[in-house]
Design a protein around this motif. Structure first.
Motif, PDB file in Angstrom:
ATOM      1  N   ASP A 189      -6.301 114.052 -78.389  1.00 48.20           N
ATOM      2  CA  ASP A 189      -6.246 115.447 -77.952  1.00 48.20           C
ATOM      3  C   ASP A 189      -7.620 116.071 -77.793  1.00 48.20           C
ATOM      4  N   SER A 190      -8.643 115.488 -78.394  1.00 47.46           N
ATOM      5  CA  SER A 190      -9.973 116.085 -78.354  1.00 47.46           C
ATOM      6  C   SER A 190     -11.038 114.994 -78.452  1.00 47.46           C
ATOM      7  N   LEU A 191     -12.274 115.350 -78.124  1.00 46.69           N
ATOM      8  CA  LEU A 191     -13.372 114.403 -78.176  1.00 46.69           C
ATOM      9  C   LEU A 191     -13.645 113.949 -79.602  1.00 46.69           C
ATOM     10  N   ASP A 192     -13.538 114.839 -80.568  1.00 45.20           N
ATOM     11  CA  ASP A 192     -13.800 114.418 -81.946  1.00 45.20           C
ATOM     12  C   ASP A 192     -12.735 113.438 -82.446  1.00 45.20           C
ATOM     13  N   GLN A 193     -11.481 113.586 -81.990  1.00 41.12           N
ATOM     14  CA  GLN A 193     -10.453 112.607 -82.336  1.00 41.12           C
ATOM     15  C   GLN A 193     -10.765 111.241 -81.712  1.00 41.12           C
ATOM     16  N   ALA A 194     -11.286 111.266 -80.480  1.00 42.29           N
ATOM     17  CA  ALA A 194     -11.664 110.013 -79.823  1.00 42.29           C
ATOM     18  C   ALA A 194     -12.772 109.311 -80.596  1.00 42.29           C
ATOM     19  N   ILE A 195     -13.737 110.065 -81.081  1.00 42.73           N
ATOM     20  CA  ILE A 195     -14.863 109.497 -81.831  1.00 42.73           C
ATOM     21  C   ILE A 195     -14.374 108.882 -83.136  1.00 42.73           C
ATOM     22  N   VAL A 196     -13.447 109.556 -83.798  1.00 41.81           N
ATOM     23  CA  VAL A 196     -12.896 109.013 -85.040  1.00 41.81           C
ATOM     24  C   VAL A 196     -12.193 107.683 -84.775  1.00 41.81           C
ATOM     25  N   ARG A 197     -11.446 107.615 -83.680  1.00 41.39           N
ATOM     26  CA  ARG A 197     -10.715 106.388 -83.369  1.00 41.39           C
ATOM     27  C   ARG A 197     -11.680 105.243 -83.038  1.00 41.39           C
ATOM     28  N   ILE A 198     -12.730 105.523 -82.293  1.00 44.22           N
ATOM     29  CA  ILE A 198     -13.682 104.489 -81.898  1.00 44.22           C
ATOM     30  C   ILE A 198     -14.604 104.119 -83.053  1.00 44.22           C
ATOM     31  N   GLY A 199     -15.038 105.132 -83.803  1.00 45.04           N
ATOM     32  CA  GLY A 199     -16.034 104.911 -84.849  1.00 45.04           C
ATOM     33  C   GLY A 199     -17.406 105.355 -84.376  1.00 45.04           C
ATOM     34  N   PHE A 200     -18.243 105.771 -85.315  1.00 53.44           N
ATOM     35  CA  PHE A 200     -19.545 106.332 -84.957  1.00 53.44           C
ATOM     36  C   PHE A 200     -20.478 105.277 -84.361  1.00 53.44           C
ATOM     37  N   ARG A 201     -20.457 104.071 -84.903  1.00 52.37           N
ATOM     38  CA  ARG A 201     -21.348 103.034 -84.387  1.00 52.37           C
ATOM     39  C   ARG A 201     -20.997 102.675 -82.940  1.00 52.37           C
ATOM     40  N   GLN A 202     -19.710 102.490 -82.658  1.00 51.23           N
ATOM     41  CA  GLN A 202     -19.324 102.128 -81.300  1.00 51.23           C
ATOM     42  C   GLN A 202     -19.515 103.307 -80.356  1.00 51.23           C
ATOM     43  N   THR A 203     -19.366 104.519 -80.846  1.00 46.13           N
ATOM     44  CA  THR A 203     -19.661 105.693 -80.024  1.00 46.13           C
ATOM     45  C   THR A 203     -21.109 105.669 -79.579  1.00 46.13           C
ATOM     46  N   LEU A 204     -22.013 105.354 -80.509  1.00 39.09           N
ATOM     47  CA  LEU A 204     -23.432 105.264 -80.160  1.00 39.09           C
ATOM     48  C   LEU A 204     -23.680 104.130 -79.168  1.00 39.09           C
ATOM     49  N   ASN A 205     -22.995 102.996 -79.345  1.00 41.15           N
ATOM     50  CA  ASN A 205     -23.135 101.891 -78.396  1.00 41.15           C
ATOM     51  C   ASN A 205     -22.731 102.308 -76.987  1.00 41.15           C
ATOM     52  N   ILE A 206     -21.579 102.976 -76.877  1.00 33.46           N
ATOM     53  CA  ILE A 206     -21.108 103.420 -75.572  1.00 33.46           C
ATOM     54  C   ILE A 206     -22.082 104.428 -74.973  1.00 33.46           C
ATOM     55  N   ALA A 207     -22.598 105.322 -75.815  1.00 38.55           N
ATOM     56  CA  ALA A 207     -23.566 106.311 -75.338  1.00 38.55           C
ATOM     57  C   ALA A 207     -24.814 105.631 -74.791  1.00 38.55           C
ATOM     58  N   ARG A 208     -25.287 104.617 -75.491  1.00 34.23           N
ATOM     59  CA  ARG A 208     -26.472 103.889 -75.009  1.00 34.23           C
ATOM     60  C   ARG A 208     -26.171 103.184 -73.683  1.00 34.23           C
ATOM     61  N   ALA A 209     -24.997 102.566 -73.590  1.00 31.05           N
ATOM     62  CA  ALA A 209     -24.636 101.850 -72.365  1.00 31.05           C
ATOM     63  C   ALA A 209     -24.554 102.806 -71.174  1.00 31.05           C
ATOM     64  N   VAL A 210     -23.893 103.934 -71.360  1.00 29.66           N
ATOM     65  CA  VAL A 210     -23.766 104.911 -70.277  1.00 29.66           C
ATOM     66  C   VAL A 210     -25.132 105.474 -69.914  1.00 29.66           C
ATOM     67  N   ALA A 211     -25.929 105.818 -70.927  1.00 28.31           N
ATOM     68  CA  ALA A 211     -27.242 106.403 -70.670  1.00 28.31           C
ATOM     69  C   ALA A 211     -28.155 105.421 -69.948  1.00 28.31           C
ATOM     70  N   LEU A 212     -28.096 104.149 -70.337  1.00 26.23           N
ATOM     71  CA  LEU A 212     -28.959 103.156 -69.709  1.00 26.23           C
ATOM     72  C   LEU A 212     -28.588 102.959 -68.243  1.00 26.23           C
ATOM     73  N   SER A 213     -27.286 102.832 -67.959  1.00 27.06           N
ATOM     74  CA  SER A 213     -26.870 102.627 -66.567  1.00 27.06           C
ATOM     75  C   SER A 213     -27.164 103.859 -65.719  1.00 27.06           C
ATOM     76  N   THR A 214     -27.143 105.038 -66.324  1.00 24.32           N
ATOM     77  CA  THR A 214     -27.480 106.268 -65.594  1.00 24.32           C
ATOM     78  C   THR A 214     -28.978 106.368 -65.355  1.00 24.32           C
ATOM     79  N   ALA A 215     -29.764 105.965 -66.354  1.00 24.32           N
ATOM     80  CA  ALA A 215     -31.221 106.052 -66.238  1.00 24.32           C
ATOM     81  C   ALA A 215     -31.764 105.090 -65.195  1.00 24.32           C
ATOM     82  N   ILE A 216     -31.100 103.938 -65.031  1.00 25.24           N
ATOM     83  CA  ILE A 216     -31.512 102.965 -64.016  1.00 25.24           C
ATOM     84  C   ILE A 216     -30.534 103.099 -62.863  1.00 25.24           C
TER      85      ILE A 216
END
Length: 284
Positions: free
Chosen positions: A76-103
């Protein structure tokens, strides 16, 4: 969670001098790393940081609907999504998205294929690390992050040299260029550039070293670097096997990879079959 940035290596200036641009981290990722590196974070505060970037938020919601994180029911919300994924995997996804956007190169298909392949490789590397953690002590989130950054020097060099590797990226049956050939033609190679990106983006040193030494399983490296390179090679082999593409590198690296990960050659076919059942090829 140790996510503090590492110092840049001295040869960053040489890449700049040759016109190669190491992509900067976007502010939302810097803020996220700072938050998760503190002792004062929760899902609500993490969601507030990620919510600054609509594209990143969308990718978190997309990831949480995958079978790997609980199926099709959307949170229902972004914070619920983060709880389901976990903080470490959230950071991994953030890095992946940021890297593909930066290049970014205007959504050219070669780039789209590259980032799809990187995410698939990361997915398989995480599955292997989860199963082999008692042997090599590499954790799934570490392997996932390494998989995303594994060949990231390739699109960086494509930005500097427009014809670099594009034909190879459009055909998975072909090998990446050898580091020696890259040195002769461009006076730089994608492993060195990938290492610089990894250091610049604050990845742990053993992951940056694995990216630097990834062409072969490094015999002079013991512990985490050698194990992580072996995981990445097996992930690449498993991905090609699942897609029914011949892996030309396996004859050169396979024995050392299996030995490092404690797998017997006779068990490889069954192991690849099990990975293939859990592997989810991504759509462009």
């Amino acid at each position: 969670m140790n996510v503090s940035p590492a110092p840049l290596p001295a040869d960053t200036s040489s890449s700049a001098a040759s016109g190669i641009r190491i992509p900067p981290q976007p502010q939302v990722l810097i803020d996220l790393v700072e938050l998760l590196g503190s002792d004062d974070y929760d899902a609500r505060r993490t969601a507030a940081v990620i919510g600054q970037d609509a594209g990143l938020s969308a990718m978190i919601f997309k990831a949480v609907r995958s079978p790997a994180f609980g199926g099709s029911r959307a949170p229902d919300s972004l914070d619920q999504a983060i709880v389901r994924i976990g903080f470490r995997q959230t950071l991994n996804i953030a890095r992946a998205v940021a890297l593909s956007t930066a290049i970014d190169a205007g959504r050219r298909r070669a780039y789209e294929l590259f980032w799809t392949r990187s995410r698939e490789l990361a997915q398989l590397a995480a599955l292997i690390a989860e199963e082999r953690v008692s042997v090599c002590n590499i954790f799934p989130d570490q392997a996932y992050m390494a998989g995303v950054f594994f060949e990231c020097g390739v699109p960086v060099l494509m930005q500097r040299f427009p014809d670099y590797c594009e034909a190879l990226l459009l055909d998975d049956r072909l090998d990446m260029p050898s580091l020696r050939d890259e040195d002769l033609r461009f006076n730089v190679d994608h492993s060195s550039i990938g290492y610089l990106v990894a250091r610049h983006w604050g990845l742990p040193d053993f992951i940056a070293q694995a990216i630097l030494h990834h062409e072969d399983v490094p015999r002079g490296e013991l512990g985490a670097v050698r194990s992580l390179v072996a995981i990445l090679h097996l992930a690449s082999h498993a991905r090609l096997h699942a897609l029914h593409i011949h892996d030309y590198n396996w004859e050169r690296t396979g024995d050392e990879v299996l030995g490092e990960l404690g797998l017997h050659p006779d068990d490889l076919d069954g192991y690849l079959a099990d990975l293939g059942e859990r592997f989810l090829p991504l759509e462009l």
